[in-house]
Design an enzyme around this catalytic site. Structure first.
Site, PDB file in Angstrom:
ATOM      1  N   SER A   1       0.862  -1.187   0.000  1.00  0.00           N
ATOM      2  CA  SER A   1       0.000   0.000   0.000  1.00  0.00           C
ATOM      3  C   SER A   1       0.893   1.230   0.000  1.00  0.00           C
ATOM      4  O   SER A   1       2.079   1.139   0.374  1.00  0.00           O
ATOM      5  CB  SER A   1      -0.856  -0.022   1.271  1.00  0.00           C
ATOM      6  OG  SER A   1      -1.442   1.238   1.516  1.00  0.00           O
TER       7      SER A   1
ATOM      8  N   TYR B   1      -2.458  -1.118  10.321  1.00  0.00           N
ATOM      9  CA  TYR B   1      -2.343  -1.212   8.862  1.00  0.00           C
ATOM     10  C   TYR B   1      -1.002  -0.650   8.400  1.00  0.00           C
ATOM     11  O   TYR B   1      -0.290  -1.255   7.600  1.00  0.00           O
ATOM     12  CB  TYR B   1      -3.505  -0.443   8.230  1.00  0.00           C
ATOM     13  CG  TYR B   1      -3.694  -0.665   6.745  1.00  0.00           C
ATOM     14  CD1 TYR B   1      -4.399  -1.772   6.270  1.00  0.00           C
ATOM     15  CD2 TYR B   1      -3.191   0.239   5.808  1.00  0.00           C
ATOM     16  CE1 TYR B   1      -4.595  -1.979   4.910  1.00  0.00           C
ATOM     17  CE2 TYR B   1      -3.376   0.041   4.447  1.00  0.00           C
ATOM     18  CZ  TYR B   1      -4.082  -1.064   4.010  1.00  0.00           C
ATOM     19  OH  TYR B   1      -4.276  -1.261   2.656  1.00  0.00           O
TER      20      TYR B   1
END
Ligand code: NAD
Length: 259
Positions: free
Chosen positions: A141, A154
């Site tokens: 990401s 995350y």
């Protein structure tokens, strides 16, 4: 990709489903994985197989469980003789301030978004080394590079995935195996829809306005990264052109990490 065997973890939804379809379209035999309605998964499985004339299997491994991950890999090797490509894609999100972040959410997120990448990689490498070829593609990401408020687990997991990508690349360099990461910014999937809905509720916005604000605050292009763009990057990483590319991260984030 003709007759290659490809596993895409978390491919019953979103990015993983799109990547699995792209690999099938390119002629690969594909193993789907992830949660969801059994009948719907089976429809997708049969449809992909029929449309592209390839074999498509489903394995319901819970990616938090190392023994199920190992079973996913060994089933694929038994059925197709190899795992040529492993796409570590399964992932979840949870947002909360660090001091309010439920420890069980932290554990689950780290288990799926990070530990599963280690367990999957460790399980495919012996076979890839024996055959002298393989591709590992980690869906990380933009949060592998940048922080994000309320996203401690995350961000920690995605930073670690980029580190693991580099170590995997170094340990396999020169063996015919490569390991690279794709780092998307915002992509319109259920994982992001939930964040848009939360923002709309929090700020009293309609979905359109909440979507626009979410995009423009962080993704300078003001556009979502598309499934086709991500599929193009994944297929490129599995192509001969990328044979000497390893340990790299491809950002597809509309300029987010250039800010
Ligand atoms: P999604 O929610 O649409 O799909 C997630 C998939 O993972 C589903 O198939 C789900 O069943 C599966 N999954 C969840 N927990 C699992 C478990 N324990 N075992 C097996 N499968 C499990 O999400 P998405 O947006 O398509 O995200 C896919 C990947 O892309 C994730 O790693 C995510 O972090 C990454 N990513 C997404 C975006 C985005 O904007 N959507 C941006 C950057 C990175």
């Amino acid at each position: 990709m003709k007759s290659r065997a490809v596993i895409v973890t978390g491919s019953t939804s979103g990015i993983g489903a799109a990547l699995a379809a792209a690999f099938a379209e390119a002629g690969a035999n594909v193993v789907l994985n992830g949660f969801g309605d059994a009948a719907q998964i089976d429809r997708v499985r049969r449809d992909l197989a029929q449309r592209h004339g390839v074999d498509v299997l489903y394995h319901g491994a819970d990616m938090t469980r190392p023994e199920e991950i190992s079973d996913l890999i060994s089933m694929t090797e038994r059925r197709f003789g190899a795992v040529d490509v492993l796409v570590n894609n399964a992932g979840i999100q949870h947002t909360d301030r660090i001091e309010h972040f439920p420890p069980e959410k932290w554990d689950a997120l780290i288990a799926i978004n990070l530990f599963a990448v280690f367990h999957g990689t460790a399980a495919v490498l012996p076979g890839m080394r024996r055959r002298g070829r393989g591709r590992i593609v980690n869906i990380a990401s933009n949060h592998g590079f940048s922080g994000g408020v309320n996203k401690c687990a995350y961000v920690a997991a995605k930073h670690a995935v980029l580190g693991l990508t580099k170590v995997t690349a170094l340990e396999t360099a020169g063996s015919g195996i490569t390991c690279n990461a794709i780092c998307p910014g915002w992509v319109k999937t259920p994982l992001v829809d939930r964040q848009i809905e939360a923002r709309a509720a929090r700020d009293g916005l309609d979905i359109g306005e909440a979507t626009w604000r979410l995009l423009i605050e962080q993704q300078p292009s003001g556009r979502f990264t598309t499934f086709d763009q991500l599929a193009g990057a994944a297929l490129f990483l599995c192509s001969e052109t990328a044979a000497n590319m390893t340990g790299a991260s491809i950002t597809q984030d509309g300029g987010w990490t250039a800010l």
